[in-house]
Write an enzyme that holds these catalytic residues in place. Structure first.
Site, PDB file in Angstrom:
ATOM      1  N   HIS A   1       0.810  -1.215   0.000  1.00  0.00           N
ATOM      2  CA  HIS A   1       0.000   0.000   0.000  1.00  0.00           C
ATOM      3  C   HIS A   1       0.843   1.264   0.000  1.00  0.00           C
ATOM      4  O   HIS A   1       0.353   2.340  -0.340  1.00  0.00           O
ATOM      5  CB  HIS A   1      -0.928   0.014   1.219  1.00  0.00           C
ATOM      6  CG  HIS A   1      -1.801   1.224   1.286  1.00  0.00           C
ATOM      7  ND1 HIS A   1      -2.778   1.468   0.345  1.00  0.00           N
ATOM      8  CD2 HIS A   1      -1.817   2.281   2.137  1.00  0.00           C
ATOM      9  CE1 HIS A   1      -3.383   2.612   0.641  1.00  0.00           C
ATOM     10  NE2 HIS A   1      -2.814   3.126   1.710  1.00  0.00           N
ATOM     11  N   CYS A   2       2.125   1.163   0.365  1.00  0.00           N
ATOM     12  CA  CYS A   2       2.908   2.376   0.605  1.00  0.00           C
ATOM     13  C   CYS A   2       3.747   2.820  -0.582  1.00  0.00           C
ATOM     14  O   CYS A   2       3.556   3.909  -1.114  1.00  0.00           O
ATOM     15  CB  CYS A   2       3.807   2.171   1.824  1.00  0.00           C
ATOM     16  SG  CYS A   2       2.904   2.018   3.380  1.00  0.00           S
ATOM     17  N   ILE A   3       4.703   1.996  -0.983  1.00  0.00           N
ATOM     18  CA  ILE A   3       5.718   2.461  -1.928  1.00  0.00           C
ATOM     19  C   ILE A   3       5.141   2.801  -3.304  1.00  0.00           C
ATOM     20  O   ILE A   3       5.578   3.774  -3.932  1.00  0.00           O
ATOM     21  CB  ILE A   3       6.860   1.438  -2.036  1.00  0.00           C
ATOM     22  CG1 ILE A   3       7.493   1.242  -0.650  1.00  0.00           C
ATOM     23  CG2 ILE A   3       7.938   1.914  -3.008  1.00  0.00           C
ATOM     24  CD1 ILE A   3       8.576   0.200  -0.615  1.00  0.00           C
TER      25      ILE A   3
END
Length: 446
Positions: free
Chosen positions: A276-278
């Protein structure tokens, strides 16, 4: 209510363990926070719109494989943990922690719809003497410019009746070395009183708290961490493209460079970014930068390189099929080994495997997959047509039924020697075979 009174009341409840915590969003971030707060002795209410998650928790079951049933069952057994879909209970917690998705739109712009809807739900139930903490990743200024404005619609005064803070999540599903409580927690708030309370809250549940000056700084910390990874992954992906036609093994290069005890940190190429982040966070900052007439060229270029990787992987597979087997990609049967976004977890968020499947099928290939952690593809926003597809059951000669096996995720449980023994062709995007001591003339690194 004055700020000093709110501060004293919340600190007092933390000190005598009478504080109640509410966590909104019981996914990969929210559920671990619930378990940590319960473990610290604080009563915790989990809020989610998914009744199945709440039912699973009531039965002491986990829906996240890397957490396991035992941890949830123990939290429920204490009597300090329960989950509900009843948002009217938001008046009960003293601390409300928001852990809802903050994805991108199709145009790579921030989608704060989940956060805004959650804030409105909170605002209608707020009472004096509560603290709201945002953990969802977002651009600098969101806590102050979006969340605070909605919450102040309740009629309460921010910084006096109500405290607000931002603490970016740092969860790493499947990481055996670090957990929610042992990862240092960055925390920021926009008043001295709010900072004191936020620091005390997190000190009650984690080993180390890192305080920063305000919410915008804390928001920027999270983006900086993930942009660092995004840019460096893009760099090694580009280096791989340069090294390959020169006949240089980029994996060997990186491993050798990593022996330098200073000035180098190893990153490795892959089939694209996942989680979900990078894949998402860098675009939050580049979008915000445009408000200030700044073009984040480094960030945008890294995003272009990483977004293109699924296409490059498919090209590598097509070339290997042609050169090794004399077959076109169209009409070939392709087996994907692993579809989670990283090894040894069941997390499918933004997995590059989903895009690879779509590209392969658009080019006429017949695609199947097996993954020991993902029995079926869950529903996703961007790849709805793939939802419900089931993993094949592993058998040693499974790869013999396909023209090529494409290793997308390097799960440790996979029998890579078995793959190479039976597959006509194995295209490995993770260097998984060699890392597990397997090799052969039918192995191609991509």
């Amino acid at each position: 209510m004055k700020a000093t009174e709110t501060r004293a009341r919340l600190l007092g409840k933390l000190n005598d363990k009478s504080a109640v915590v509410g966590v909104i969003g019981l996914g990969y971030v929210g559920l671990p926070i619930c378990l940590a707060t319960v473990q610290s002795g604080l009563a915790t209410i989990g809020f989610d719109i998914d009744p199945d998650k709440c039912a699973a928790i009531a039965e002491g079951n986990s829906y996240l494989k890397h957490i396991g049933d035992a941890a949830v069952a123990e939290a429920v057994r204490t009597g300090r943990f329960g989950a509900t879909t009843d948002f009217d209970r938001l008046a009960e917690p003293d601390f409300i922690v928001i852990c809802v998705p903050t994805p991108l739109t199709r145009h790579r712009e921030p989608d704060l719809s989940y956060l805004e809807a959650t804030a409105r739900e909170i605002a209608t139930r707020l009472r004096p003497g509560q603290m709201v903490i945002l953990e969802s990743t977002t651009y600098p200024g969101t806590t102050r410019e979006v969340l605070a404005l909605i919450l102040e619609g309740s009629g309460l005064t921010m910084g006096e009746d109500l405290f607000l803070a931002f603490s970016p999540e740092r969860e790493d599903p499947g990481n055996r070395d670090y957990s929610t409580t042992t990862i240092p927690k960055v925390v920021g708030a926009d008043s001295a009183a709010a900072r004191d309370v936020a620091e005390a809250f997190y000190k009650a549940i984690v080993d180390e708290v890192v305080m920063v000056s305000d919410t915008r700084t804390a928001e920027m910390v999270k983006l900086t961490e993930n942009i660092f990874r995004s840019v460096n992954i893009a760099l090694v992906n580009e280096l791989k493209q340069i090294a390959e036609p020169m006949g240089i093994d980029i994996w060997e290069v990186i491993d050798a460079a990593a022996t330098k005890p200073f000035g180098f940190m190893p990153f490795y190429p892959g089939p694209g970014l996942g989680g979900h982040c990078i894949p998402i966070d860098p675009f939050y900052l580049s979008w915000k930068a445009r408000e200030h007439d700044i073009t984040a060229r480094f960030i945008e270029l890294a995003g272009e390189i990483n977004t293109a990787m699924p296409y490059r992987v498919v090209e590598s597979l097509a070339r290997a099929l042609d050169e090794r087997l004399g077959k076109p990609l169209g009409g070939s049967k392709i087996l994907l080994s692993g579809i989670a976004y990283k090894k040894n977890v069941d997390d499918m968020r933004e997995s590059p495997a989903l895009k690879i499947i779509e590209i392969l099928e658009a080019r006429g290939a017949e695609v199947a997959f097996f993954d020991p952690h993902v029995p079926l593809i869950p529903a996703t926003r961007e790849h709805q047509a793939l939802a419900g597809r089931e993993s094949l059951h592993w058998r040693k000669d499974l790869a013999a039924d396909f023209d090529a096996t494409l290793i997308v995720t390097d799960h440790d449980e996979v029998d890579y020697a078995g793959l190479l023994e039976h597959a006509p062709l194995v295209v490995d995007t993770r260097n998984a075979c060699r890392k597990h001591g397997a090799g052969g003339d039918n192995l191609v690194l991509a």
